[in-house]
Design a protein around this motif. Structure first.
Motif, PDB file in Angstrom:
ATOM      1  N   LEU A   1       0.769  -0.909   0.077  1.00 14.10           N
ATOM      2  CA  LEU A   1       0.034  -0.133  -0.064  1.00 14.10           C
ATOM      3  C   LEU A   1       0.741   1.119  -0.107  1.00 14.10           C
ATOM      4  O   LEU A   1       0.694   2.267  -0.624  1.00 14.10           O
ATOM      5  CB  LEU A   1      -0.998  -0.004   1.199  1.00 14.10           C
ATOM      6  CG  LEU A   1      -2.104  -1.030   1.314  1.00 14.10           C
ATOM      7  CD1 LEU A   1      -2.756  -0.939   2.394  1.00 14.10           C
ATOM      8  CD2 LEU A   1      -2.870  -0.855   0.110  1.00 14.10           C
ATOM      9  N   PHE A   2       1.845   1.144   0.786  1.00 13.15           N
ATOM     10  CA  PHE A   2       2.660   2.366   0.932  1.00 13.15           C
ATOM     11  C   PHE A   2       3.967   2.461   0.251  1.00 13.15           C
ATOM     12  O   PHE A   2       4.649   3.698   0.406  1.00 13.15           O
ATOM     13  CB  PHE A   2       3.036   2.832   2.339  1.00 13.15           C
ATOM     14  CG  PHE A   2       1.437   3.151   3.289  1.00 13.15           C
ATOM     15  CD1 PHE A   2       1.076   4.275   3.211  1.00 13.15           C
ATOM     16  CD2 PHE A   2       0.743   1.921   3.893  1.00 13.15           C
ATOM     17  CE1 PHE A   2      -0.207   4.735   3.852  1.00 13.15           C
ATOM     18  CE2 PHE A   2      -0.357   2.452   4.603  1.00 13.15           C
ATOM     19  CZ  PHE A   2      -0.807   3.602   4.449  1.00 13.15           C
ATOM     20  N   ARG A   3       4.356   1.744  -0.652  1.00 12.33           N
ATOM     21  CA  ARG A   3       5.562   1.858  -1.292  1.00 12.33           C
ATOM     22  C   ARG A   3       5.433   3.112  -2.349  1.00 12.33           C
ATOM     23  O   ARG A   3       6.548   3.771  -2.083  1.00 12.33           O
ATOM     24  CB  ARG A   3       5.752   0.697  -2.213  1.00 12.33           C
ATOM     25  CG  ARG A   3       7.064   0.922  -3.089  1.00 12.33           C
ATOM     26  CD  ARG A   3       7.551  -0.387  -4.088  1.00 12.33           C
ATOM     27  NE  ARG A   3       8.862  -0.367  -4.571  1.00 12.33           N
ATOM     28  CZ  ARG A   3       9.158   0.095  -5.652  1.00 12.33           C
ATOM     29  NH1 ARG A   3       8.100   1.296  -6.253  1.00 12.33           N
ATOM     30  NH2 ARG A   3      10.160   0.221  -6.125  1.00 12.33           N
ATOM     31  N   ASP A   4       4.181   3.398  -2.869  1.00 10.28           N
ATOM     32  CA  ASP A   4       4.346   4.365  -3.740  1.00 10.28           C
ATOM     33  C   ASP A   4       2.858   5.420  -3.490  1.00 10.28           C
ATOM     34  O   ASP A   4       2.703   6.098  -4.374  1.00 10.28           O
ATOM     35  CB  ASP A   4       4.252   3.916  -5.307  1.00 10.28           C
ATOM     36  CG  ASP A   4       5.654   3.067  -5.717  1.00 10.28           C
ATOM     37  OD1 ASP A   4       6.698   3.705  -5.684  1.00 10.28           O
ATOM     38  OD2 ASP A   4       5.405   1.883  -6.119  1.00 10.28           O
ATOM     39  N   HIS A   5       2.177   5.149  -2.744  1.00 11.07           N
ATOM     40  CA  HIS A   5       1.062   5.633  -2.349  1.00 11.07           C
ATOM     41  C   HIS A   5       0.797   6.280  -1.175  1.00 11.07           C
ATOM     42  O   HIS A   5       1.621   5.878  -0.005  1.00 11.07           O
ATOM     43  CB  HIS A   5      -0.302   4.813  -2.852  1.00 11.07           C
ATOM     44  CG  HIS A   5      -0.077   4.651  -4.208  1.00 11.07           C
ATOM     45  ND1 HIS A   5       0.531   3.501  -4.831  1.00 11.07           N
ATOM     46  CD2 HIS A   5      -0.962   4.898  -5.125  1.00 11.07           C
ATOM     47  CE1 HIS A   5       0.276   3.546  -6.249  1.00 11.07           C
ATOM     48  NE2 HIS A   5      -0.642   4.245  -6.334  1.00 11.07           N
ATOM     49  N   ARG A   6      -0.128   7.396  -0.905  1.00 10.56           N
ATOM     50  CA  ARG A   6      -0.302   7.826   0.440  1.00 10.56           C
ATOM     51  C   ARG A   6      -1.648   7.613   0.805  1.00 10.56           C
ATOM     52  O   ARG A   6      -2.478   7.641  -0.101  1.00 10.56           O
ATOM     53  CB  ARG A   6       0.202   9.194   0.542  1.00 10.56           C
ATOM     54  CG  ARG A   6       1.583   9.491   0.351  1.00 10.56           C
ATOM     55  CD  ARG A   6       2.446   9.099   1.413  1.00 10.56           C
ATOM     56  NE  ARG A   6       3.909   9.011   0.958  1.00 10.56           N
ATOM     57  CZ  ARG A   6       4.768   8.249   0.466  1.00 10.56           C
ATOM     58  NH1 ARG A   6       3.833   7.146  -0.020  1.00 10.56           N
ATOM     59  NH2 ARG A   6       5.736   8.434   0.220  1.00 10.56           N
ATOM     60  N   VAL A   7      -1.933   7.769   1.944  1.00 17.09           N
ATOM     61  CA  VAL A   7      -3.646   8.059   2.429  1.00 17.09           C
ATOM     62  C   VAL A   7      -3.502   9.335   3.218  1.00 17.09           C
ATOM     63  O   VAL A   7      -2.815   9.776   3.896  1.00 17.09           O
ATOM     64  CB  VAL A   7      -4.081   6.835   3.280  1.00 17.09           C
ATOM     65  CG1 VAL A   7      -3.014   6.698   4.631  1.00 17.09           C
ATOM     66  CG2 VAL A   7      -5.561   6.777   3.699  1.00 17.09           C
ATOM     67  N   ASP A   8      -4.954   9.996   2.984  1.00 21.12           N
ATOM     68  CA  ASP A   8      -5.142  11.278   3.413  1.00 21.12           C
ATOM     69  C   ASP A   8      -6.493  11.212   4.238  1.00 21.12           C
ATOM     70  O   ASP A   8      -7.354  10.695   3.601  1.00 21.12           O
ATOM     71  CB  ASP A   8      -5.077  12.519   2.629  1.00 21.12           C
ATOM     72  CG  ASP A   8      -3.777  12.746   1.928  1.00 21.12           C
ATOM     73  OD1 ASP A   8      -2.677  12.606   2.755  1.00 21.12           O
ATOM     74  OD2 ASP A   8      -3.667  13.019   0.721  1.00 21.12           O
ATOM     75  N   PRO A   9      -6.833  11.993   5.470  1.00 20.05           N
ATOM     76  CA  PRO A   9      -7.957  11.866   6.127  1.00 20.05           C
ATOM     77  C   PRO A   9      -8.925  12.841   5.374  1.00 20.05           C
ATOM     78  O   PRO A   9      -8.261  14.015   4.722  1.00 20.05           O
ATOM     79  CB  PRO A   9      -7.677  12.709   7.427  1.00 20.05           C
ATOM     80  CG  PRO A   9      -6.227  13.474   7.272  1.00 20.05           C
ATOM     81  CD  PRO A   9      -5.466  12.522   6.238  1.00 20.05           C
TER      82      PRO A   9
END
Length: 476
Positions: A459-467
């Protein structure tokens, strides 16, 4: 030696607010160490259903966990899991050892490797599903992580791989094709999701009466069908496995494969009959699904609130994975991703999916020693080791004990290490036992770790999560 007939102090709750705060299900996670700070590291909660001794001290917890003959599991409470027959949970002695041996043989590094590969694949598909919906907030986080975990669990027992379908996508598809035409993955997931919710009606009425009694609620009848469907599903897969073994075609590790061998020439060999295999599989699935799925949901929520930690773990993941193709990532990568492990540990420290480790004094009173004083705890008393309290005690966790800070689990020779290899993760100890330890360690510990680290890596190698802020909310 000071001896009393009831462990520590009794808590009298007279106001409605106190009652809700300390008796409502899950209060331990909400209150953390505050209740023990108010009432002591040991206190007894008296309820109509019995007395409960709450433990908020590491030394006492360690002593109780090691005295397996004095503090056993509450077998009556676990009896609800005897849906198909004998299994690992509601047994002690030789019967427990037989099931535990099979679990120990099947939950190996080879099986963790299989789970690692499946977790990478499922998490990549879950990521694609979320990216397709990126213009809208993802409001099915916990449901989607549950589907992810269930799909991984489908691969572990019988080496079956299912494509990820998100909560909303799967719901629309099932409505379109009808419940009688669900694919194998949907049927398996629905069964595992239904059984734990209806465990008490199953125990009271039994599978057949639930299915055939027209006067029962539809949800109860569906539970009876879920029990039958899971048995049919697993029996079919077991029969396929036995044929593959007989033909020498079964080579990959699975939970159940070591149980199929009917060679009883060795007295030490633990062999389970078909119903016992099915029963153990449902227990493994129930025990590992919600715990892993909830932990992953907690991790994603915490990372959304800590953008710098996302960058921190992404830097590490990219260092150890030189290609975007997750099928090329070896299981050794799982061990190397120490920052991801730190994120997992810190989330479990603050938001463990299981509030307490539950023991029972059994037929005899048992002594509990706390700071030089010994208390005699009555027979048939429930003793609960309060995990959220232990992991946030001021005496052990420091002034930032309620802050989510995954870097607390990383140690290094240098403040700013030049090499990732300098960073180390401390081993599990008696002051951090998210999977318990010693004889009582969770048999699926390594498998669940591989599943969670695999999900983070994909999930986090190339992507981000934002609230996404709601009306009236700020980022803070």
């Amino acid at each position: 030696m000071n001896t009393s007939h009831c462990c520590a102090r009794l808590v009298a709750l007279n106001t409605r607010s106190s009652f809700v705060k300390k008796y409502r299900r899950g209060w331990e996670c909400r209150e953390r160490y505050h209740t023990h700070e108010e009432h002591g590291e040991l206190f007894t909660s008296c309820r109509p259903g019995g007395n409960y001794v709450k433990i908020g001290n590491f030394d006492v917890a360690d002593d109780i966990l090691r005295r397996k003959d004095d503090f056993g599991r509450d077998l009556e409470a676990f009896a609800v899991l005897n849906i198909y027959g004998k299994n690992l949970a509601p047994n002690e002695g030789k019967e427990w050892m037989k099931h535990r041996k099979v679990a120990a043989v099947t939950f190996t590094e080879k099986n963790a490797d299989l789970v690692w590969c499946e977790a990478l694949k499922e998490a990549s598909q879950m990521l694609c599903y979320w990216l397709e919906r990126a213009k809208k907030p993802i409001r099915t986080l916990a449901q989607d992580t549950q589907i992810f975990s269930l799909n991984v669990l489908a691969a572990a027992p019988f080496d079956r791989s299912y494509s990820f379908k998100g909560r909303e996508e799967g719901k629309l598809r099932n409505e379109a094709i009808g419940s009688d035409a669900k694919d194998g993955a949907s049927g398996y997931r629905d069964t595992i999701a239904t059984i734990p919710q209806m465990i008490l009606p199953m125990m009271i009425f039994g599978e057949r009466k639930l299915r055939e009694s027209w006067w029962l609620p539809n949800s109860w009848q569906n539970a009876g069908h879920a029990v039958a469907n899971f048995r049919d599903y697993v029996t079919h897969l077991i029969d396929e496995e036995r044929v593959a073994i007989a033909q020498g075609q079964a080579t990959s590790p699975t939970w159940s494969r070591t149980s199929f061998n009917t060679d009883s020439s060795s007295e030490s060999r633990a062999i389970l009959i078909k119903d016992e295999i099915i029963s153990d599989l449902i227990v493994f699935a129930l025990a590992s699904n919600d715990t892993t799925a909830l932990t992953l949901a907690y991790i994603l929520a915490e990372l959304a609130a800590h953008a710098s930690i996302q960058d921190w773990i992404s830097e590490e993941i990219r260092h150890y994975t030189t290609t975007e193709d997750v099928t090329k990532w070896e299981y050794t990568t799982c061990i190397e991703l120490k920052r991801c492990w730190a994120v997992m540990y810190e989330t479990l420290r603050l938001s463990h999916p299981i509030n307490q480790l539950v023991k029972n004094t059994g037929a005899k009173p048992r002594s509990i020693t706390h700071k030089g004083a010994t208390f005699l705890t009555p027979s048939h008393t429930t003793v609960e080791i309060n995990l959220p309290s232990l992991s946030t005690m001021p005496s052990h966790c420091g002034s930032d004990r309620l802050e989510w800070n995954s870097k607390r689990f990383i140690t290094s020779k240098h403040q700013y290490p030049d090499k990732f290899e300098d960073e180390k993760i401390p081993p599990d100890t008696s002051t951090f036992f998210a999977w318990a330890y010693s004889r009582l360690v969770c048999p699926g510990k390594r498998v669940s770790q591989a599943e969670l680290i695999g999900a983070l890596a994909a999930l986090f190698r190339d992507h981000r999560v934002d609230p996404v802020t709601e009306v009236g909310e700020t980022m803070q």
